[in-house]
Design a protein around this motif. Structure first.
Motif, mmCIF file in Angstrom:
data_model
loop_
_atom_site.group_PDB
_atom_site.id
_atom_site.type_symbol
_atom_site.label_atom_id
_atom_site.label_comp_id
_atom_site.label_asym_id
_atom_site.label_seq_id
_atom_site.Cartn_x
_atom_site.Cartn_y
_atom_site.Cartn_z
ATOM 1 N N VAL A 121 0.830 -1.202 0.000
ATOM 2 C CA VAL A 121 0.000 0.000 0.000
ATOM 3 C C VAL A 121 0.867 1.255 0.000
ATOM 4 N N ASP A 122 0.440 2.239 -0.787
ATOM 5 C CA ASP A 122 1.040 3.572 -0.790
ATOM 6 C C ASP A 122 -0.021 4.570 -0.358
ATOM 7 N N GLU A 123 0.345 5.493 0.521
ATOM 8 C CA GLU A 123 -0.554 6.565 0.940
ATOM 9 C C GLU A 123 -0.059 7.859 0.316
ATOM 10 N N ILE A 124 -0.697 8.268 -0.771
ATOM 11 C CA ILE A 124 -0.296 9.473 -1.499
ATOM 12 C C ILE A 124 -1.554 10.306 -1.714
ATOM 13 N N THR A 125 -1.729 11.354 -0.944
ATOM 14 C CA THR A 125 -2.961 12.144 -0.997
ATOM 15 C C THR A 125 -2.717 13.499 -1.655
ATOM 16 N N GLY A 126 -3.811 14.140 -2.047
ATOM 17 C CA GLY A 126 -3.742 15.496 -2.573
ATOM 18 C C GLY A 126 -3.255 15.620 -3.997
ATOM 19 N N LYS A 127 -3.253 14.545 -4.758
ATOM 20 C CA LYS A 127 -2.771 14.590 -6.137
ATOM 21 C C LYS A 127 -3.804 15.258 -7.052
ATOM 22 N N THR A 128 -3.320 16.018 -8.029
ATOM 23 C CA THR A 128 -4.200 16.562 -9.057
ATOM 24 C C THR A 128 -4.593 15.426 -10.001
#
Length: 525
Positions: free
Chosen positions: A25-32
């Motif tokens: 799992v990767d937690e990558i938030t706020g991406k356009t």
């Protein structure tokens, strides 16, 4: 190892559960959207809340995506038709924040009844306007419930505890369920005419959009108070404003708006109007619950094949999945076989389960048949999008089950109706796990369906098998298994050969030219 992206802020327990279940799992938030498109192709799963918009464009770049999990109820931010067409399962967590949302609706109902926000502002402003804030009791009042599903039923239970009378409008509410809930099932017009308070708990669909329109708001009892903690768009906000200004509507409390975030609205500042910023699910307990549930559901699907709370494919519990797995493999092979062999326009596909197979969840079995059948024409078909593609092609799908056993303990029959007539193939499981063909177009034949194969229909005559074997041997093609069947001695016979390599066009032409051959085709599984 399956890989999941968490693209919105979520309780850390979600990532913990994924890792414990063997999912990277990767937690990558706020991406356009453009940034998300650049990375989404490497993930098997996408876990979201309300911020990430899973559009058709995003899905087009999600070449490995198998599942989208929404931590919460609403999936307005997911293009479900596009996901279905691409074979992506879309899940939500309809029960994780049910109590929290129901309690918020009850809280807003109390706030409206006693004018709590205005009384608070007045008192803290140094005034003591005791006579100004004359409220109403909830006891003995009639609550009109629009939508009596999971959240609506909890609201009804709490309202009954407050000694309110509850009437409910819900096309899917059965009389038996209404009796069990302790509510009276009514028409929408009846509810509008009788309710002192109205609360909405229904999804936003074309049928429910503006269900409280200007016309319907005019039908309500004078002084009615309205609460919406469900979805923006269920109420005509301009008409609601007019009703509040005229005094016909005694009060309204909205937790959701047509446009969110609602930084401005003509309703703001209107007397007897209360607003909250979509707080229905905003409790610590609810945030943890939906995060845990979405992680568990997605991990089950990616690891075991279990499907829970899916919006575009039948649910399949983690307990059911292992039992159904061999049946789904059999169904897919039978669908593929009949898809490769049937000619003419396909008008109907029937899936008939007998014996032990009939006791199982039929939807995954039918979906597997359709996936195998349609994969002959497309390499992007799977169990999720196959039913939608079949519908688009105008193919009627029938499901039949017979619990009695016949010659076999368990049996699956796939029949297709074409312009050339009805054709069927039949299969069973050996040892409850090994798929085996047992009948082909009315001819008894036992065969494994695996790898490249050669299908031949010929006249049953001495010497044919030898000529066929010699032809393949001279071409350097090795025969792995040899399966025979015939209608009667000297009649039509079928040969199914498993081969070590795909039959070339040249070799197929040579086989077709052998004496007695009626049909010859290369098959692949």
């Amino acid at each position: 190892m399956p890989k999941v992206l968490i693209s919105d802020k979520m309780d850390p327990k979600a990532a913990q559960i994924f890792r414990e279940r063997g999912v990277e799992v990767d937690e990558i938030t706020g991406k356009t959207p453009d940034e998300l498109k650049a990375i989404i192709g490497q993930y098997d799963g996408l876990a979201i809340r309300s911020s990430t918009k899973v559009t058709k464009d995003i899905l087009a770049h999600a070449t490995n995506l198998k599942v989208v999990g929404r931590a919460g109820i609403g999936v307005d931010n997911v293009d479900i038709p596009a996901a279905s067409a691409q074979g992506v399962v879309v899940m939500n967590t309809p029960f994780g924040n049910s109590i929290t949302t129901a309690e918020h609706a009850i809280a807003l109902m109390f706030a409206l009844a006693r004018q709590l926000p205005e009384a608070d502002a007045s008192t803290q402003g140094g005034k003591w306007e005791k006579n100004r804030f004359m409220g109403v009791e909830l006891t003995s009042k009639t609550l009109g419930l629009i939508g009596a599903g999971n959240i609506g039923s909890i609201v009804a239970d709490r309202a009954l505890g407050l000694k309110m009378k509850v009437v409910a409008y819900d096309p899917f509410l059965t009389p038996e369920r209404a009796l069990e809930m302790g509510v009276e099932k009514v028409t929408l017009d009846d509810l509008l005419a009788r309710a002192d308070f109205i609360t909405l708990h229904t999804p936003l669909t074309e049928q429910t959009r503006n269900i409280l329109s200007a016309e319907n708001l005019a039908k309500t009892k004078k002084g009615v108070r309205i609460i919406n903690c469900a979805r923006g768009g269920l109420i005509d906000e301009a008409a609601l404003k007019q009703g509040l200004d005229s005094g016909h509507i005694g009060g309204a409390a909205l937790d959701v708006f047509v446009t969110e975030p609602a930084k401005e609205s003509p309703l703001f500042g209107t007397p007897n109007f209360i607003s909250t910023p979509h707080l229905g699910a905003s409790t610590n307990e609810a945030q943890v619950n939906v995060a845990i549930q979405v992680a568990e559901q997605m991990a089950d699907y990616l690891v075991t094949g279990g499907i829970t709370n899916a919006l575009n494919v039948p649910s399949l519990s983690a307990e059911e999945a292992p039992k159904l797995k061999p049946y789904m493999a059999l169904a897919e092979k039978l669908g593929s076989l009949v898809g490769q062999l049937a000619h003419g326009g396909i008008a109907r596909i029937s899936v008939h389960s007998e014996g032990a197979a009939a006791e199982l969840n039929q939807k995954p079995i039918v979906s597997a048949v359709l996936a195998g059948f349609l994969r002959v024409h497309s390499d992007t078909v799977n169990m999720v999008n196959a039913p939608f593609l079949a519908k688009d092609k105008g193919i009627e799908v029938r499901e039949v089950r017979t619990e009695r056993e016949g010659d076999y303990h368990t049996l699956v029959r796939v029949s297709v109706k074409t312009s050339d007539g009805e054709r069927s193939v039949v299969g069973t499981l050996f040892g409850n796990e090994a798929p085996r063909l047992v009948e082909l177009f009315g001819i008894k034949v036992e065969a494994d369906l695996d790898g490249p194969m050669l299908y031949v229909v010929n006249e049953d005559a001495p010497g044919f098998i030898g000529r066929l074997g010699t032809t393949l041997g001279e071409a350097g093609v090795n025969i792995a298994t040899f399966h025979l069947g015939r209608r009667s001695a000297g009649g039509e016979a079928v040969v199914l050969l498993s081969l070590d390599e795909v039959v070339s066009a040249e070799l197929l032409a040579t086989v077709k030219a052998l004496p007695g051959v009626k049909t010859a085709m290369g098959l692949k599984f």
